[in-house]
Design a protein around this motif. Structure first.
Motif, PDB file in Angstrom:
ATOM      1  N   SER A 189       1.338  -1.324  -0.040  1.00  0.00           N
ATOM      2  CA  SER A 189      -0.032  -0.374  -0.190  1.00  0.00           C
ATOM      3  C   SER A 189       0.747   1.386  -0.055  1.00  0.00           C
ATOM      4  O   SER A 189       0.519   2.583  -0.497  1.00  0.00           O
ATOM      5  N   ASP A 190       2.193   1.164   0.476  1.00  0.00           N
ATOM      6  CA  ASP A 190       2.820   2.504   0.687  1.00  0.00           C
ATOM      7  C   ASP A 190       3.348   2.488  -0.616  1.00  0.00           C
ATOM      8  O   ASP A 190       3.277   3.879  -1.261  1.00  0.00           O
ATOM      9  N   LEU A 191       4.469   1.167  -1.542  1.00  0.00           N
ATOM     10  CA  LEU A 191       4.507   1.486  -2.380  1.00  0.00           C
ATOM     11  C   LEU A 191       3.591   2.188  -3.305  1.00  0.00           C
ATOM     12  O   LEU A 191       4.142   3.162  -4.717  1.00  0.00           O
ATOM     13  N   MET A 192       2.375   1.467  -3.673  1.00  0.00           N
ATOM     14  CA  MET A 192       0.818   1.709  -3.920  1.00  0.00           C
ATOM     15  C   MET A 192       1.109   3.650  -4.291  1.00  0.00           C
ATOM     16  O   MET A 192       0.976   4.452  -4.930  1.00  0.00           O
ATOM     17  N   ASN A 193       0.895   3.914  -3.131  1.00  0.00           N
ATOM     18  CA  ASN A 193       1.101   5.720  -2.868  1.00  0.00           C
ATOM     19  C   ASN A 193       2.179   6.167  -3.537  1.00  0.00           C
ATOM     20  O   ASN A 193       2.210   7.617  -3.989  1.00  0.00           O
ATOM     21  N   LEU A 194       3.310   5.717  -3.288  1.00  0.00           N
ATOM     22  CA  LEU A 194       4.035   6.512  -3.477  1.00  0.00           C
ATOM     23  C   LEU A 194       4.182   6.557  -5.289  1.00  0.00           C
ATOM     24  O   LEU A 194       4.206   7.361  -6.291  1.00  0.00           O
ATOM     25  N   LEU A 195       3.840   5.075  -5.653  1.00  0.00           N
ATOM     26  CA  LEU A 195       3.486   5.066  -7.419  1.00  0.00           C
ATOM     27  C   LEU A 195       2.277   6.405  -8.131  1.00  0.00           C
ATOM     28  O   LEU A 195       2.342   6.770  -9.210  1.00  0.00           O
ATOM     29  N   MET A 196       1.280   5.889  -7.350  1.00  0.00           N
ATOM     30  CA  MET A 196       0.664   6.704  -8.276  1.00  0.00           C
ATOM     31  C   MET A 196       0.478   8.285  -7.151  1.00  0.00           C
ATOM     32  O   MET A 196      -0.319   8.847  -7.464  1.00  0.00           O
ATOM     33  N   ALA A 197       1.980   8.324  -6.653  1.00  0.00           N
ATOM     34  CA  ALA A 197       1.716  10.311  -6.311  1.00  0.00           C
ATOM     35  C   ALA A 197       1.146  10.309  -5.358  1.00  0.00           C
ATOM     36  O   ALA A 197       0.835  11.967  -5.416  1.00  0.00           O
ATOM     37  N   ARG A 198       0.715   9.830  -4.412  1.00  0.00           N
ATOM     38  CA  ARG A 198      -0.213  10.763  -3.203  1.00  0.00           C
ATOM     39  C   ARG A 198       0.574  10.465  -2.241  1.00  0.00           C
ATOM     40  O   ARG A 198       0.340  11.541  -1.788  1.00  0.00           O
TER      41      ARG A 198
END
Length: 89
Positions: free
Chosen positions: A58-67
């Protein structure tokens, strides 16, 4: 001469294995990126990729999605640069 990521097939295989994630969206982004760029990654980019692979999905996805943007130990120029490349993959 030191063994680099590019000169060691085992290191390259490990990097690809670490890119396999439980969250399908992460897995798709990382696999697409590695398919297109893995043979050209610098040692700094491999370091940045390895640091990102330490994160929870979830943390990686937030970085990848620029959240979110990298903080703490991840707030490094080569991590930011790699994230930009991953985001455009």
């Amino acid at each position: 001469m030191p063994i680099t990521h590019q000169s060691d097939p085992a290191k390259r295989a490990r990097l690809r294995w670490r890119g396999r994630r439980g969250l399908l969206e992460n897995d798709l982004i990382l696999t697409r990126f590695l398919d297109a760029n893995e043979e050209k990654l610098t040692d700094d980019e491999v370091d940045a990729f390895s640091r990102l692979m330490e994160l929870a999905d979830s943390d990686l996805m937030n970085l990848l999605m620029a959240r979110n943007e990298p903080e703490g130990e991840l707030d490094l120029p080569h991590v930011h640069t790699l994230l930009e490349r991953l985001r455009s993959a």
